[in-house]
Design an enzyme around this catalytic site. Structure first.
Site, PDB file in Angstrom:
ATOM      1  CE  LYS A  67      -2.461   1.837   3.755  1.00 55.51           C
ATOM      2  NZ  LYS A  67      -3.736   1.572   4.625  1.00 55.51           N
ATOM      3  CG  HIS A 137     -12.081   9.718   7.726  1.00 54.89           C
ATOM      4  ND1 HIS A 137     -13.557   9.961   6.476  1.00 54.89           N
ATOM      5  CD2 HIS A 137     -11.454   8.714   6.904  1.00 54.89           C
ATOM      6  CE1 HIS A 137     -13.333   9.387   5.834  1.00 54.89           C
ATOM      7  NE2 HIS A 137     -12.583   8.169   6.077  1.00 54.89           N
ATOM      8  CD  GLN A 138      -8.834   5.975   9.405  1.00 48.86           C
ATOM      9  OE1 GLN A 138      -9.091   5.066   9.540  1.00 48.86           O
ATOM     10  NE2 GLN A 138      -8.359   6.317   8.121  1.00 48.86           N
ATOM     11  CG  MET A 219      -7.296   1.580  16.530  1.00 49.23           C
ATOM     12  SD  MET A 219      -6.043  -0.148  16.742  1.00 49.23           S
ATOM     13  CE  MET A 219      -6.645  -0.355  14.958  1.00 49.23           C
ATOM     14  CE  LYS A 226      -0.333  10.081  13.615  1.00 51.64           C
ATOM     15  NZ  LYS A 226      -0.424   9.196  12.754  1.00 51.64           N
TER      16      LYS A 226
END
Ligand code: NAD
Length: 320
Positions: A67, A137-138, A219, A226
């Site tokens: 990906k 969004h997720q 997640m 991060k």
């Protein structure tokens, strides 16, 4: 090669198919039948974008590919979502490219499926309260998968940008569940399962916030730097992940590992629990699943979609 456009994915892929594909590929990874290749993920110095490749080979499913894409935080000005990606599949017998598949919706579905699979195996018994950290969004996909595959009767949520909380409220309403916006100490005390899905670079959920039996699906952290969780909370929890090497390098556990609060040996592949090789939650009070996002998840759902698209006449064939 076959092309499956982004616009066709919603009509082809179901949350159930994504859940099954992700559960199966985690199990295959833990059996040693499938492996992910080292991830490339770089800040390109333009538009604050993080761009990279996640690839792998599943010798059981005979799926080879990658990906490509990443996260562009300023995409709202273009009227498109911040996460943009495409999956490329290759014929493992010849190396020829066999498919290009829109990866945006698939990423959301496979990421939501991963946290739902983790909850299936690790949530405390009788989990009823879902806590959401993140309202991007997720987050809607995460909440929908958690509710579809769990038995929650209410949702509570917190987001660093409170104006975005309407997404959580609207999604809960769509699911027929009550929603309440709360502070993080309430969230950590009341929620049985917590999903964190933000772009944070410093801890949001602190050790003191979390009390009682809890499963946390972390997640959001999929890149060096991060962070969503307090490393002290990580250090006192039982730790699971999709891919151990990724969790301590680019995942949530990178920080506790760097501070030597945990070592790679403390982190268990969720596939081992799925395969019955590890007991899972056991007597742990807090479990954490570090969903770093592996290429094999993407390949598994993309391969499933290509087959469905071919069957339903929605795949476009082009010579290359
Ligand atoms: P989004 O841009 O739609 O939403 C961003 C979310 O993070 C919001 O809740 C926002 O309030 C919060 N946020 C933004 N900047 C922040 C900051 N500086 N500090 C704290 N919080 C901040 O993003 P999305 O599509 O919902 O994705 C959320 C995160 O999930 C991203 O970081 C993305 O890279 C990650 N992600 C991970 C996987 C995986 O497999 N693990 C897959 C897809 C996305």
């Amino acid at each position: 090669m076959w092309i499956v456009p982004e616009g066709e994915i919603a009509g082809l892929m179901t949350p159930e198919a994504a859940f099954d594909a992700v559960e199966a590929v985690f199990a295959a990874m833990a059996r040693g039948d499938a492996s992910n290749f080292p991830v490339v993920r770089e800040a390109i110095g333009h538009e604050d974008a993080l761009y990279g490749f996640k690839g792998g080979f599943d010798g059981a499913g005979m799926t080879l590919g990658l990906k490509a894409g990443g996260y562009w935080p300023n995409n709202a000005k273009h009227g498109i979502i911040n996460h943009q990606s495409t999956v490329f599949l290759f014929d493992p017998d010849t190396g020829r490219v066999s498919a290009a598949v829109g990866g945006n919706l698939l990423t959301a579905l496979r990421t939501a499926a991963a946290s739902a699979v983790s909850s299936k195996y690790l949530a405390p018994k009788g989990a009823k309260v879902l806590g959401m950290i993140g309202a991007g969004h997720q987050s809607a996909f995460q909440m929908k998968a958690a509710v579809r595959f769990g038995d929650f009767d209410r949702v509570i949520g917190w987001n660093p940008h409170p104006e975005m909380l309407t997404r959580l409220a609207d999604t809960a309403a769509e699911l027929g569940l009550p929603f309440e916006a709360v502070e993080l100490d309430r969230l950590g005390a009341d929620a049985d399962v917590i999903i964190s899905i933000t772009s944070a670079f410093e801890p949001l959920l602190l050790d003191a916030h979390v009390t009682g039996p809890t499963h946390i699906a972390a997640m959001g952290t999929d890149t060096k730097g991060k962070q969503e969780l307090d490393p002290v909370l990580v250090a006192r929890s039982r730790l699971f992940t999709d891919e151990v090497a990724q969790s301590v390098s680019i995942g949530e556990f990178q920080h506790a590992a760097a501070q030597k609060l945990i070592s790679e040996g403390d982190v268990i592949a969720l596939g081992q629990v799925i395969n019955g090789q590890h007991e899972g939650r056991g007597d742990a009070e807090v479990t954490i699943f570090d969903g770093t996002g592996v290429g094999l998840q993407d390949l598994a759902v993309a391969a499933a979609v290509v087959e469905l698209a071919k069957q339903q006449g929605k795949a476009i064939e082009v010579a290359i």
